[in-house]
Design an enzyme around this catalytic site. Structure first.
Site, PDB file in Angstrom:
ATOM      1  N   GLU A  83       0.822  -1.206   0.000  1.00 19.57           N
ATOM      2  CA  GLU A  83       0.000   0.000   0.000  1.00 19.57           C
ATOM      3  C   GLU A  83       0.862   1.265   0.000  1.00 19.57           C
ATOM      4  OE1 GLU A  83      -2.112  -3.432   1.876  1.00 19.57           O
ATOM      5  OE2 GLU A  83      -0.125  -2.518   2.078  1.00 19.57           O
ATOM      6  N   ARG A 224      10.195 -25.326  -6.355  1.00 21.79           N
ATOM      7  CA  ARG A 224      11.098 -25.312  -5.206  1.00 21.79           C
ATOM      8  C   ARG A 224      11.282 -23.890  -4.692  1.00 21.79           C
ATOM      9  NH1 ARG A 224      15.865 -29.266  -7.628  1.00 21.79           N
ATOM     10  NH2 ARG A 224      14.647 -31.212  -7.625  1.00 21.79           N
ATOM     11  N   ASP A 240      19.392 -41.342  -6.004  1.00 20.85           N
ATOM     12  CA  ASP A 240      19.532 -40.199  -6.918  1.00 20.85           C
ATOM     13  C   ASP A 240      20.613 -39.201  -6.514  1.00 20.85           C
ATOM     14  OD1 ASP A 240      17.409 -41.353  -8.201  1.00 20.85           O
ATOM     15  OD2 ASP A 240      15.901 -39.985  -7.377  1.00 20.85           O
ATOM     16  N   LEU A 333       7.064 -42.939   0.637  1.00 17.55           N
ATOM     17  CA  LEU A 333       6.828 -41.753   1.460  1.00 17.55           C
ATOM     18  C   LEU A 333       5.631 -40.961   0.940  1.00 17.55           C
ATOM     19  CD1 LEU A 333       7.588 -39.996   3.813  1.00 17.55           C
ATOM     20  CD2 LEU A 333       9.402 -38.948   2.426  1.00 17.55           C
ATOM     21  N   ALA A 335       2.908 -42.171  -0.404  1.00 16.64           N
ATOM     22  CA  ALA A 335       1.709 -42.857   0.088  1.00 16.64           C
ATOM     23  C   ALA A 335       1.484 -42.564   1.559  1.00 16.64           C
ATOM     24  CB  ALA A 335       1.845 -44.361  -0.136  1.00 16.64           C
TER      25      ALA A 335
END
Length: 564
Positions: A83, A224, A240, A333, A335
């Site tokens: 504002e 991300r 990974d 994880l 699930a």
């Protein structure tokens, strides 16, 4: 991507795309279009700063000329309010104009900078997209503005139409994390995965690079950047070895979190390199103490839970002030997180590939469902083609609609005077939007203090002053440039990030007596802040007999509790 340098827009014409026969319908459509514009503006700092309540403001005339005089948006927690920016851009054109804000003003409890700017500028009418979802701020600005004689309209509370519903949806979507936090007391949790057309996230061998296109992966970097933290499981780390960095060109780097019950993790991993981005490992109490010590020696934070599960982890992250969490985990994880009810939204990147394989993993593991009628259905589903991939997005839990009026603290006390939200002897605060968020070093309260030469300097926040003074008086002549850079930082968040990074990477730049004087430096800045702002002084005095604790992992002053 360059960081946006401008926060206000000069005079321009903005015309509603629809024409109505009725004058009232025309004005309502204009209100809706300007509110939608305010919502769009409020999202402009995404990826550049940590998630925060998103505020956008448009100052315009609703006469036949349909002109926008000024715009602004909150860049970061503790930065100049939207504002104020819009008022500064509009200048004398504010008088008699209408201000449109996507959400009721109120970044700090007890602070009325945004509201005062509208009143002093001569704004005659304020249209609000939605009431503030946090109860200690809800209705405060509306009440103040009306008491000052301004006309205040809350979109959709007196009339409904398609254009108004579209604008309200835009307001809810842009502040979905804040709405979930307020309604459910958990961070907004998003599950993301990429899979082949036959529903596989990797080949039977475990190889998964790459399922989706480069452009789809760039979209993941953006997701991300919009998150406080990114969560993966132990399997992802082992298979990974991800970095989980945004790589989007923005400044915000989310916390990286690994959930592992047994700590069966490699001793060497990209996530253990915390020079640029911090990492938390969440585990079961007592798991592999020797490995915990190894992680701690690398600078990784280890948090133990009695029983490690997604629900307790998100509750912990809620207490740390996080608004938005991105889950990039494997099927097991995922699930567990879905079954725990913590996932609110899903982003599924589907690539036109078929990999097959009876043992190839899928994005979601066992949920215990045996009939198709038990399948979970997404709401408000959208489809977007990204190169050859298809991004399917939708909500497992709809964004909370908080249009029904929630009684304010004053109204609740009037109903039952025995109820008080502040009866605990311990007061916790961290983010500026907390009940006592004005106590935060990040709050937008500039201070003015003399420098080493006795000349008075204005600092944008306590955090700016504190971080810069790590290098004031340093024996290294290059330290002065760091002080100036921190002084010019656009937000307290950037000042903190800059100061911590320089201290970590260039310890020789830090003044030699810092460890012995840092508390005194903080005290001097806080004393100045509470001395020059009467409403903060009153708020502080109201906590007499309480213990104030800043729930911050970086806290150096309040953390032990300061009694008044």
């Amino acid at each position: 991507m360059a960081i946006p340098m401008r926060f206000a827009t000069p005079i321009k014409c903005y015309t509603s795309p629809k024409i109505f026969n009725s004058t009232n319908d025309h004005h309502h459509a204009l209100d809706a279009s300007y509110i939608q514009r305010a919502a769009e503006l409020s999202d402009k700092s995404a990826c550049f700063t940590a998630p925060h309540p998103n505020f956008g403001c448009v100052i315009a005339t609703t006469t036949t000329s349909c002109k926008v005089f000024g715009e602004g948006y909150l860049y970061a927690e503790g930065a100049k309010p939207a504002e104020v920016q819009a008022v500064e851009a509009a200048g004398e054109y504010c008088r008699g104009a209408t201000a449109y804000v996507n959400m009721e003003p109120g970044d700090c409890h007890g602070d009325y900078t945004a509201v005062s700017a509208l009143i002093k500028a001569g704004i005659s009418r304020v249209v609000i997209g939605m009431r503030h979802p946090l109860q200690h701020l809800r209705g405060k600005a509306i009440h103040t503005l009306r008491n000052e004689g301004l006309q205040v309209d809350v979109l959709g509370e007196d009339i409904r139409s398609a254009s108004i519903e579209d604008a309200l949806k835009a307001c809810r979507v842009v502040n979905a994390p804040l709405l979930y936090r307020s309604a459910s007391r958990v961070p907004f949790s998003v599950l993301k995965y990429a899979m082949t057309l036959d529903g596989k996230i990797a080949a039977s061998s475990g190889h998964a690079s790459w399922i989706s296109s480069k452009k789809s992966r760039s979209r993941v970097f953006e997701l991300r950047g919009r998150s406080d933290a990114v969560i993966v499981g132990g399997n992802t780390v082992r298979k990974d070895n991800p970095r989980l960095t945004p790589r989007h060109g923005g400044g915000h780097l989310p916390m990286r979190i690994v959930m592992s019950q047994t700590l069966d993790l490699p001793e060497v991993a990209n996530l253990w390199d915390v020079r640029e981005v911090p990492t938390i490992v969440a585990t079961q109490r007592g798991a592999r103490r020797s490995f915990q010590k190894l992680l701690a020696s690398k600078g990784v934070e280890v948090v133990e839970f009695d029983i490690l599960n997604p629900k307790d982890v998100v509750n912990y992250l809620f207490d740390r002030g996080y608004l938005s969490i991105l889950w990039e985990c494997g099927g097991t994880l995922s699930a567990s997180a879905i079954s725990s009810g913590v996932i609110h939204k899903v982003h599924a990147f589907v690539a036109p590939k078929i990999i097959g394989g009876k043992n190839a993993p899928s994005p979601v593991g066992e949920l215990g469902m045996v009939e198709m009628t038990q399948a979970l259905e997404l709401n408000d589903v959208s489809y977007e083609q990204i190169e050859r991939d298809m991004l399917i997005s939708g909500y497992l839990q709809p964004i909370p609609d908080m249009r029904p009026v929630i009684p304010s603290v004053d109204e609740t006390s009037a109903i039952d005077p025995s109820l008080s939200p502040y009866d605990s002897p311990i007061i916790f605060f961290y983010k500026t939007w907390d009940s006592y968020g004005s106590f935060s070093n990040f709050s937008h309260h500039p201070i003015r203090l003399p420098d080493e030469n006795g000349d008075y300097v204005t600092w944008s926040s306590v955090e700016h002053y504190y971080q810069a003074h790590k290098f004031v008086g340093s024996s290294n002549p290059d330290a002065r440039s760091y002080v100036e850079a921190i002084h010019s930082a656009k937000s307290p968040e950037e000042a903190a990030r800059m100061g911590r990074k320089i201290q970590r990477e260039h310890p020789d730049m830090v003044r030699g007596d810092w460890e012995s004087v840092k508390t005194e430096v903080m005290y001097k800045a806080l004393k100045c802040k509470f001395s020059i702002y009467p409403h903060l002084n009153s708020m502080l005095l109201s906590t007499a007999g309480c213990v104030l604790v800043e729930a911050s992992p970086h806290d150096l002053f309040w953390g032990g509790g300061s009694r008044w």
